[in-house]
Design an enzyme around this catalytic site. Structure first.
Site, PDB file in Angstrom:
ATOM      1  N   LYS A 122       0.841  -1.195   0.000  1.00 11.18           N
ATOM      2  CA  LYS A 122       0.000   0.000   0.000  1.00 11.18           C
ATOM      3  C   LYS A 122       0.879   1.249   0.000  1.00 11.18           C
ATOM      4  CE  LYS A 122      -4.190  -1.836   0.188  1.00 11.18           C
ATOM      5  NZ  LYS A 122      -4.983  -1.980   1.409  1.00 11.18           N
TER       6      LYS A 122
ATOM      7  N   ARG B 153      -3.689 -10.105   4.054  1.00  9.04           N
ATOM      8  CA  ARG B 153      -3.816 -10.187   2.597  1.00  9.04           C
ATOM      9  C   ARG B 153      -2.513  -9.673   1.985  1.00  9.04           C
ATOM     10  NH1 ARG B 153      -5.760  -6.834  -1.548  1.00  9.04           N
ATOM     11  NH2 ARG B 153      -7.070  -7.880  -3.109  1.00  9.04           N
TER      12      ARG B 153
END
Length: 266
Positions: free
Chosen positions: A228, A259
């Site tokens: 991210k 994840r």
């Protein structure tokens, strides 16, 4: 912090969560995802990567056919199905781990579950298409409710949240109650605080640090820090190390599932 134990009910099995943190391997079949867009938009390459993720140790394969990177635009249901259906058909019966599909569209969710997916991962927290829960109920599927603030095309314009964990907990709790009222068994639900989904960079670290506050929802927690923006560094290797640090923080914070893109590294 210690993880509570849960039984996550899926159509063909029950996953026992809490003894260890499960790895959810990411497979994006998109041309424009922020990390691996275009790598697996060919169904044969996508099939091969899904098998490789399982062999590397993934407990679940999460397939996404629409990008939710900052600034991304929505695609039609027809286009999402065009990308997704060939991959699900190739994978049907070929994996021993369950398949999750990342979608907020009710029609896509229904088709994915018909083709063997066992989990729907709604990135919008049931705010775009609440009717998605009908497909979940019909197929006795698992449901991941992800917290999203705003929309991808507006995220860069959003200011900081005043009380990130309080807001996330309240809104995830409300989404969970809507799902239960619509007929979803609570034992089929997992929640995700939605790192990067409309949160300012520094507040993602705060969410990780205070993750334990979500235990009040009495639901399993999934966290998706992988690659991210808030962990991005100058090189791919540095970003992977930063991702590993965020994953470690999530595990210590009580995450039941993480994840990730690189299952081997994590």
């Amino acid at each position: 912090m210690p993880r509570a134990r849960f039984e996550w009910k899926l159509p063909s099995r029950t996953l026992f969560l809490g003894e260890r943190t499960f790895l959810v391997g990411v497979l994006n079949v998109t041309p424009d995802s922020f990390s691996d867009g275009g790598k697996y938009d060919d169904p044969d390459r996508a099939f091969a990567h899904a098998v490789a993720l399982e062999e590397a140790g993934a407990d679940i394969i999460d397939i996404g056919a629409e990008s939710t990177r900052p600034g991304s635009k929505p695609i039609s249901e027809a286009e999402e199905l065009r990308r997704l259906v060939p991959v699900l058909k190739r994978l049907r019966g070929k994996l021993s781990v369950p398949i999750s599909v990342d979608t907020y569209k009710a029609g896509v969710a229904a088709k994915a579950l018909e083709l063997g997916a066992e989990i729907i991962n709604d990135p919008t927290g049931l705010t775009y298409e609440p009717d998605l829960v009908k497909a979940v109920v019909e197929h006795d599927a698992g449901l991941i409710i992800n917290h999203m603030r705003g929309k991808p095309e507006t995220w860069t314009k959003l200011g900081p949240m005043k009380d990130p964990l309080g807001t996330i907990s309240t809104e995830l709790g409300a989404a969970m109650h809507r799902a239960v009222l619509a007929g979803v068994d609570k034992k089929r639900i997992v929640v995700d605080p939605g790192l990067g989904f409309g949160k300012r960079k520094e507040q993602n670290a705060e969410i990780l640090a205070l993750l334990g506050r979500l235990s009040g929802l009495t639901l399993p927690i999934l966290v998706g820090p992988s690659r991210k923006h808030f962990v991005a560094k100058e090189s791919e290797d540095q970003t992977e190390f930063a991702t590993a640090a965020a994953v470690t923080a999530a595990v210590f914070g009580g995450a039941h599932l993480v994840r990730v893109h690189d299952v081997v590294a994590m």
